[in-house]
Design an enzyme around this catalytic site. Structure first.
Site, PDB file in Angstrom:
ATOM      1  N   GLN A 122       6.367 -12.352  -3.328  1.00 41.31           N
ATOM      2  CA  GLN A 122       6.518 -14.355  -3.814  1.00 41.31           C
ATOM      3  C   GLN A 122       7.652 -14.576  -2.859  1.00 41.31           C
ATOM      4  OE1 GLN A 122       4.029 -14.726  -5.248  1.00 41.31           O
ATOM      5  NE2 GLN A 122       3.638 -13.320  -6.374  1.00 41.31           N
ATOM      6  N   HIS A 130      -1.924 -11.028   1.388  1.00 34.70           N
ATOM      7  CA  HIS A 130      -3.182 -12.095   0.517  1.00 34.70           C
ATOM      8  C   HIS A 130      -2.589 -13.121  -0.301  1.00 34.70           C
ATOM      9  CE1 HIS A 130      -3.367 -10.577  -3.931  1.00 34.70           C
ATOM     10  NE2 HIS A 130      -2.751  -9.382  -3.064  1.00 34.70           N
ATOM     11  N   THR A 154       2.024  -3.083  -2.667  1.00 35.88           N
ATOM     12  CA  THR A 154       1.787  -1.878  -3.305  1.00 35.88           C
ATOM     13  C   THR A 154       2.001  -0.375  -2.808  1.00 35.88           C
ATOM     14  OG1 THR A 154       0.185  -2.988  -5.288  1.00 35.88           O
ATOM     15  CG2 THR A 154       0.641  -0.544  -5.595  1.00 35.88           C
ATOM     16  N   ASN A 179       7.436 -12.984  -9.659  1.00 33.89           N
ATOM     17  CA  ASN A 179       6.292 -13.567  -9.117  1.00 33.89           C
ATOM     18  C   ASN A 179       5.895 -13.893 -10.804  1.00 33.89           C
ATOM     19  OD1 ASN A 179       6.946 -10.247 -10.505  1.00 33.89           O
ATOM     20  ND2 ASN A 179       4.550 -10.421 -10.840  1.00 33.89           N
ATOM     21  N   THR A 190      -7.361   4.590  10.445  1.00 30.56           N
ATOM     22  CA  THR A 190      -8.161   3.353  11.236  1.00 30.56           C
ATOM     23  C   THR A 190      -7.367   2.149  11.220  1.00 30.56           C
ATOM     24  OG1 THR A 190     -10.225   4.890  11.672  1.00 30.56           O
ATOM     25  CG2 THR A 190      -9.813   2.601  12.228  1.00 30.56           C
ATOM     26  N   SER A 235       3.049  -8.962   1.119  1.00 29.42           N
ATOM     27  CA  SER A 235       1.671  -8.615   1.410  1.00 29.42           C
ATOM     28  C   SER A 235       1.156  -9.936   1.789  1.00 29.42           C
ATOM     29  CB  SER A 235       1.231  -8.559  -0.352  1.00 29.42           C
ATOM     30  OG  SER A 235       0.232  -8.698  -0.796  1.00 29.42           O
ATOM     31  N   CYS A 287      -2.543  -8.263 -12.396  1.00 32.91           N
ATOM     32  CA  CYS A 287      -2.007  -6.842 -12.559  1.00 32.91           C
ATOM     33  C   CYS A 287      -2.186  -7.055 -14.735  1.00 32.91           C
ATOM     34  CB  CYS A 287      -1.269  -5.259 -11.809  1.00 32.91           C
ATOM     35  SG  CYS A 287      -1.059  -6.269 -10.581  1.00 32.91           S
TER      36      CYS A 287
HETATM   37  N1  PLP Z   1       5.128  -7.327  -6.006  1.00 32.29           N
HETATM   38  C1  PLP Z   1       5.349  -8.487  -5.870  1.00 32.29           C
HETATM   39  C2  PLP Z   1       6.042  -9.594  -7.218  1.00 32.29           C
HETATM   40  C3  PLP Z   1       3.714  -8.788  -6.372  1.00 32.29           C
HETATM   41  O1  PLP Z   1       3.326 -10.390  -6.635  1.00 32.29           O
HETATM   42  C4  PLP Z   1       2.930  -8.285  -6.482  1.00 32.29           C
HETATM   43  C5  PLP Z   1       0.998  -8.845  -6.104  1.00 32.29           C
HETATM   44  O2  PLP Z   1       0.540  -9.338  -7.358  1.00 32.29           O
HETATM   45  C6  PLP Z   1       2.833  -7.019  -5.711  1.00 32.29           C
HETATM   46  C7  PLP Z   1       4.626  -6.352  -5.629  1.00 32.29           C
HETATM   47  C8  PLP Z   1       1.784  -5.911  -4.786  1.00 32.29           C
HETATM   48  O3  PLP Z   1       0.634  -6.926  -3.824  1.00 32.29           O
HETATM   49  P1  PLP Z   1       0.099  -6.221  -3.515  1.00 32.29           P
HETATM   50  O4  PLP Z   1      -1.125  -7.193  -3.973  1.00 32.29           O
HETATM   51  O5  PLP Z   1       0.128  -6.528  -2.116  1.00 32.29           O
HETATM   52  O6  PLP Z   1      -0.279  -4.797  -3.770  1.00 32.29           O
END
Ligand code: PLP
Length: 368
Positions: free
Chosen positions: A178, A200, A70, A150, A236, A198, A321
């Protein structure tokens, strides 16, 4: 528990679990400190960045750690970065993640022109429309597209997107969240100006992401502070999270992915056989092997989700989200389906814990 929501987040990879349990407690120093405790971590960050850069096929010079995709997306689509590059138009699609879509709404209010390219009912963007939009905004547009959707797993031909953009002197950003660990690619070969990742989603800790820039001069910092991450992303350095990203990269297993795709396909075949009203959304598009977006033939997806959840099978109605909100998936609606279809669609995103047979059994019991 059968966890089928890997596109929302993945459980910690094995090496990351090991690190968290045994080692992480020792890595508390500030990597910018000049004493040895800091210096050692600083050197380790260099190594981690090098491993990730090699995995992506790019030089370490263009990789900046952020708090997540994000933040990376918002940095590329920041007013400062856009102004720095003489951009007044952003070309994108309505299938994007909300990190992009909501940013674009904000940019529109700031006076930027936002152009959305259409797509097929399989989620493939209209390349001739893209070409026309790029041609009418030569040299002053930035295009931003998902590499892998996603919600449906649809893969965009990003090499073609980049080529079209560059032919028209436009910049291009890829939301490659993704795609990481699910598709084998060489970022240098694809050649985007920017890309976001990302940690996680592939088993790293939360709160760590990456911004790739082919040339650091093209990006402006989103926040200001110290000189960490070459001043592009001050603050940091979060060494444990950075290291977890590298460990999760180490744990990517392409053979397992092939296995997963076979199981996904088997699951879809059995699912379709349950009821002639059932469908798989965007199944004719090129897709990553872990994602299946299923249409429940009119049954309320939230109701099915909650029922499955009580049986400890965890799925999603869309991106994490927006799940929990009553709005059904924008992606399914943008494929051209009625709101009712979106309300009756579930996203299953598989990881290593897929237990195909019991899932089919549970699904058929739930839907019966
Ligand atoms: N873009 C896509 C395609 C995602 O699936 C996600 C996460 O849901 C994001 C962006 C946002 O990632 P982050 O959770 O690292 O902010």
């Amino acid at each position: 528990m059968i966890y089928l929501d890997y596109n929302a987040t993945a459980p910690l990879s094995e090496s990351v679990q090991e690190y968290v349990k045994n080692q992480m407690v020792n890595d508390w120093a500030n990597p910018s400190s000049e004493h040895d405790a800091g210096y050692i971590l600083n050197q380790k960050i260099k190594k981690d960045r090098a491993v990730i850069a090699e995995f992506l096929g790019v030089s370490t010079k263009g990789l900046f750690f952020t708090s997540g995709a994000t933040e990376s997306i918002n940095t590329v689509l920041s007013v400062d970065t856009l102004k720095k590059n003489g951009i007044d138009t952003i070309i994108s699609s309505r299938l994007e993640h909300h990190a992009t879509l909501h940013r674009l709404k904000y940019l529109e209010k700031q006076g930027f022109k936002i152009e959305y390219v259409g797509n097929s009912n399989q989620g493939i963007i209209d390349f001739s429309e893209l070409e026309n939009k790029l041609a009418s905004n030569k040299g002053k547009a930035l295009a931003s597209f998902l590499y892998v959707n996603n919600e449906t797993g649809t893969i965009t031909d990003v090499k073609k997107v980049v080529e079209l953009c560059h032919e028209n002197d436009c910049l291009v950003h890829l939301d490659a969240v993704q795609a990481l660990g699910k598709l084998q690619f060489d970022l240098d070969d694809i050649d985007p100006d920017f890309a976001s990742f990302s940690g996680h989603k592939i088993g790293a800790l939360k709160g760590i992401g990456l911004l790739y820039c082919s040339d650091v001069k093209k990006v402006s910092p989103y926040i200001y502070g110290g000189g960490q991450e070459s001043g592009i992303r001050p603050g940091t350095s979060n060494y444990p999270a950075i290291h977890s990203f590298r460990l999760a990269i180490d744990d990517v297993d392409w053979d397992k992915n092939v296995e997963l795709e076979k199981l996904r396909d088997e699951f879809e075949k059995e699912y379709l056989a349950l009821n002639s009203d059932f469908r798989i959304n965007a199944s004719d598009s090129p897709r990553v092997g872990n994602t299946s977006n299923i249409y429940l033939g009119g049954r309320e997806a939230r109701e099915v989700l909650l029922k499955l959840s009580r049986e400890k099978i965890y799925v999603s109605t869309g991106s994490a989200c927006s799940s929990g909100s009553i709005e059904p998936s924008h992606v399914i609606q943008e494929l051209g389906f009625e709101k009712e279809v979106a309300k009756s669609s579930l996203r299953l995103s598989f990881g290593s814990h897929l237990i195909c047979k019991s899932l089919i059994e549970q699904l058929s019991n739930t839907l019966a």
